[in-house]
Design a protein around this motif. Sequence first.
Motif, PDB file in Angstrom:
ATOM      1  N   VAL A  18       0.934   4.292  -2.942  1.00 42.18           N
ATOM      2  CA  VAL A  18       0.578   5.707  -2.746  1.00 42.18           C
ATOM      3  C   VAL A  18       1.760   6.659  -2.739  1.00 42.18           C
ATOM      4  N   LYS A  19       2.978   6.137  -2.781  1.00 43.42           N
ATOM      5  CA  LYS A  19       4.156   6.993  -2.547  1.00 43.42           C
ATOM      6  C   LYS A  19       4.286   8.153  -3.528  1.00 43.42           C
ATOM      7  N   MET A  73       1.679   9.530  -5.212  1.00 42.79           N
ATOM      8  CA  MET A  73       0.389  10.191  -5.392  1.00 42.79           C
ATOM      9  C   MET A  73       0.416  11.596  -4.812  1.00 42.79           C
ATOM     10  N   ASP A 119      -1.843  11.711   4.713  1.00 41.27           N
ATOM     11  CA  ASP A 119      -0.849  12.732   4.390  1.00 41.27           C
ATOM     12  C   ASP A 119      -1.079  13.885   5.352  1.00 41.27           C
ATOM     13  N   CYS A 173       0.834  -1.207   0.000  1.00 42.88           N
ATOM     14  CA  CYS A 173       0.000   0.000   0.000  1.00 42.88           C
ATOM     15  C   CYS A 173       0.867   1.255   0.000  1.00 42.88           C
ATOM     16  N   CYS A 225      -6.077   2.163   4.613  1.00 44.57           N
ATOM     17  CA  CYS A 225      -6.395   3.596   4.523  1.00 44.57           C
ATOM     18  C   CYS A 225      -5.377   4.441   5.282  1.00 44.57           C
ATOM     19  N   ALA A 229      -2.222   5.838   3.671  1.00 43.84           N
ATOM     20  CA  ALA A 229      -2.317   6.969   2.748  1.00 43.84           C
ATOM     21  C   ALA A 229      -2.471   8.314   3.462  1.00 43.84           C
ATOM     22  N   TRP A 269      -8.126   7.883  -2.764  1.00 42.94           N
ATOM     23  CA  TRP A 269      -7.849   6.449  -2.601  1.00 42.94           C
ATOM     24  C   TRP A 269      -8.284   5.987  -1.216  1.00 42.94           C
ATOM     25  N   ALA A 270      -7.916   6.763  -0.191  1.00 42.03           N
ATOM     26  CA  ALA A 270      -8.252   6.389   1.181  1.00 42.03           C
ATOM     27  C   ALA A 270      -9.754   6.423   1.419  1.00 42.03           C
ATOM     28  N   ARG A 279      -1.564  14.701  -2.791  1.00 43.56           N
ATOM     29  CA  ARG A 279      -2.414  14.722  -1.596  1.00 43.56           C
ATOM     30  C   ARG A 279      -3.858  14.374  -1.974  1.00 43.56           C
ATOM     31  N   GLN A 315      -4.971  12.699  -4.589  1.00 47.58           N
ATOM     32  CA  GLN A 315      -5.078  11.293  -5.005  1.00 47.58           C
ATOM     33  C   GLN A 315      -5.069  10.366  -3.794  1.00 47.58           C
ATOM     34  N   LYS A 316      -4.212  10.658  -2.821  1.00 44.02           N
ATOM     35  CA  LYS A 316      -4.172   9.843  -1.602  1.00 44.02           C
ATOM     36  C   LYS A 316      -5.511   9.912  -0.874  1.00 44.02           C
TER      37      LYS A 316
END
Length: 89
Positions: free
Chosen positions: A16-17, A19, A59, A12, A54, A57, A27-28, A21, A23-24
């Motif tokens: 997400v690394k 992505m 941030d 995971c 979740c 991700a 996704w979450a 903010r 996009q994260k």
Amino acid sequence: ARAQAQKRLGACAEHVKDMTREQKMAWAVDLKERANEYYQASNFEEASRLYGDCLVALDLDGTEEEVREVQQRVQLPVCTNLAACMVEL
């Protein structure tokens, strides 16, 4: 089981690394909604896995307002729901 969980969370994190903010967050939130469906179906084990994903991700860098949005939309509900799953397991 622990090694498998670490591998899943590592995958995971890799996902997400790069992505943004936004996009994260998307996704979450999507994972949280899927996890909620598993919770409603009493599949607490799968729900807890998705809630854990979740959290990878999150941030928490950015402005105070951005951090507050992440906390309110993801961190607080996911941690609360994850705790509810743990009670059921």
